[in-house]
Design a protein around this motif. Structure first.
Motif, PDB file in Angstrom:
ATOM      1  N   HIS A 143       0.822  -1.210   0.000  1.00  0.00           N
ATOM      2  CA  HIS A 143       0.000   0.000   0.000  1.00  0.00           C
ATOM      3  C   HIS A 143       0.861   1.268   0.000  1.00  0.00           C
ATOM      4  O   HIS A 143       0.690   2.143  -0.845  1.00  0.00           O
ATOM      5  N   SER A 200     -13.325   4.973   4.144  1.00  0.00           N
ATOM      6  CA  SER A 200     -11.888   4.993   4.374  1.00  0.00           C
ATOM      7  C   SER A 200     -11.427   6.366   4.819  1.00  0.00           C
ATOM      8  O   SER A 200     -11.924   7.381   4.336  1.00  0.00           O
ATOM      9  N   ASN A 239     -10.377   9.429   2.956  1.00  0.00           N
ATOM     10  CA  ASN A 239      -9.344   8.943   2.022  1.00  0.00           C
ATOM     11  C   ASN A 239      -7.949   9.216   2.585  1.00  0.00           C
ATOM     12  O   ASN A 239      -7.650   8.832   3.700  1.00  0.00           O
ATOM     13  N   GLN A 240      -7.074   9.920   1.814  1.00  0.00           N
ATOM     14  CA  GLN A 240      -5.729  10.225   2.314  1.00  0.00           C
ATOM     15  C   GLN A 240      -5.556  11.722   2.553  1.00  0.00           C
ATOM     16  O   GLN A 240      -4.428  12.227   2.572  1.00  0.00           O
ATOM     17  N   ASP A 280      -4.784   5.201  10.953  1.00  0.00           N
ATOM     18  CA  ASP A 280      -5.315   4.715   9.679  1.00  0.00           C
ATOM     19  C   ASP A 280      -6.544   3.846   9.963  1.00  0.00           C
ATOM     20  O   ASP A 280      -6.432   2.808  10.617  1.00  0.00           O
ATOM     21  N   TRP A 303      -8.572   2.891   7.311  1.00  0.00           N
ATOM     22  CA  TRP A 303      -8.895   2.135   6.100  1.00  0.00           C
ATOM     23  C   TRP A 303      -8.977   0.654   6.481  1.00  0.00           C
ATOM     24  O   TRP A 303      -8.203   0.176   7.328  1.00  0.00           O
ATOM     25  N   GLU A 304      -9.829  -0.091   5.825  1.00  0.00           N
ATOM     26  CA  GLU A 304      -9.929  -1.527   6.143  1.00  0.00           C
ATOM     27  C   GLU A 304      -8.604  -2.252   5.930  1.00  0.00           C
ATOM     28  O   GLU A 304      -8.299  -3.207   6.630  1.00  0.00           O
ATOM     29  N   HIS A 305      -7.781  -1.791   4.965  1.00  0.00           N
ATOM     30  CA  HIS A 305      -6.516  -2.498   4.721  1.00  0.00           C
ATOM     31  C   HIS A 305      -5.602  -2.457   5.946  1.00  0.00           C
ATOM     32  O   HIS A 305      -4.668  -3.242   6.039  1.00  0.00           O
TER      33      HIS A 305
END
Ligand code: MN3
Length: 200
Positions: A30, A128, A148-149, A164, A166-168
């Motif tokens: 990522h 996210s 997002n980012q 973070d 995000w699911e990742h």
């Protein structure tokens, strides 16, 4: 050329709170992808290639219009993850001290109340994104989340803590249990590194 920063610890060092496979995929796949896409977008703009990622994000709206989405998304991804790796440690200092401790208590009353409010912000982020503790230009503390980012530097704030969501960042170990991920994450959050962000 922006480059992937090395971690100060092994991928398995944050076990059992963050698993080795998540750390390795997150860092090598990522984070690397954000950097590669940022570098590709900058190929057209040699004069911007020597700018730091901080400079690019702080001045996002002054960049060429066709470059802005890449810096916002991939530049943000690069900066945000670099901060994220740095504020975690297997030898984490579990409570703030000194000026930061005083500032948190003046703003939120206690560390526990701060942690609750930050965690709620992380749970409330739809989809996210990130949850932040920032220092504003007025030298106050603020908790908020971004999609997002998107990076607080672009909003004029200095990130102290970034989580973070995000699911990742948690799916392999926690699946849909974001609340459990956030609760466990405080165990590896290193307040010494956050104090350094606060005093910088
Ligand atoms: Mn991530």
């Amino acid at each position: 050329m922006h480059e992937l920063p090395k971690l100060d610890y092994q991928y398995n060092a944050l076990e059992p709170f963050i698993d080795a496979q998540t750390m390795e995929v997150h860092h090598t796949k990522h984070h690397t992808a954000y950097i590669e896409k940022l570098n590709t977008a900058l190929e057209k703009y040699p004069e911007l290639q020597s700018k730091t990622i901080d400079d690019l994000l702080k001045n996002l709206t002054n960049l060429p219009a066709d470059l802005q989405p890449a810096v916002q998304n991939n530049g943000g991804g690069h900066y945000n993850h670099t901060l994220f790796w740095k504020i975690m440690s297997p030898n984490a200092s579990h409570a703030p001290q000194g000026d930061l401790k005083a500032k948190i208590e003046a703003t939120y009353e206690t560390l526990d109340i701060f942690i609750d409010q930050f965690s709620v912000a992380g749970l409330s982020r739809f989809g996210s994104g990130w949850v932040w503790l920032v220092k504003t230009p007025e030298n106050t503390l603020k908790i908020y989340s971004t999609a997002n980012q998107d990076c607080p530097l672009t909003l004029g704030d200095t990130p102290l803590i970034g989580l973070d969501v995000w699911e990742h960042a948690y799916y392999l170990k926690y699946q849909n249990r974001r609340a459990e991920y956030i609760k466990n994450w405080w165990n590896v959050l290193d307040w010494k590194a956050i104090e350094a962000n606060f005093t910088a």
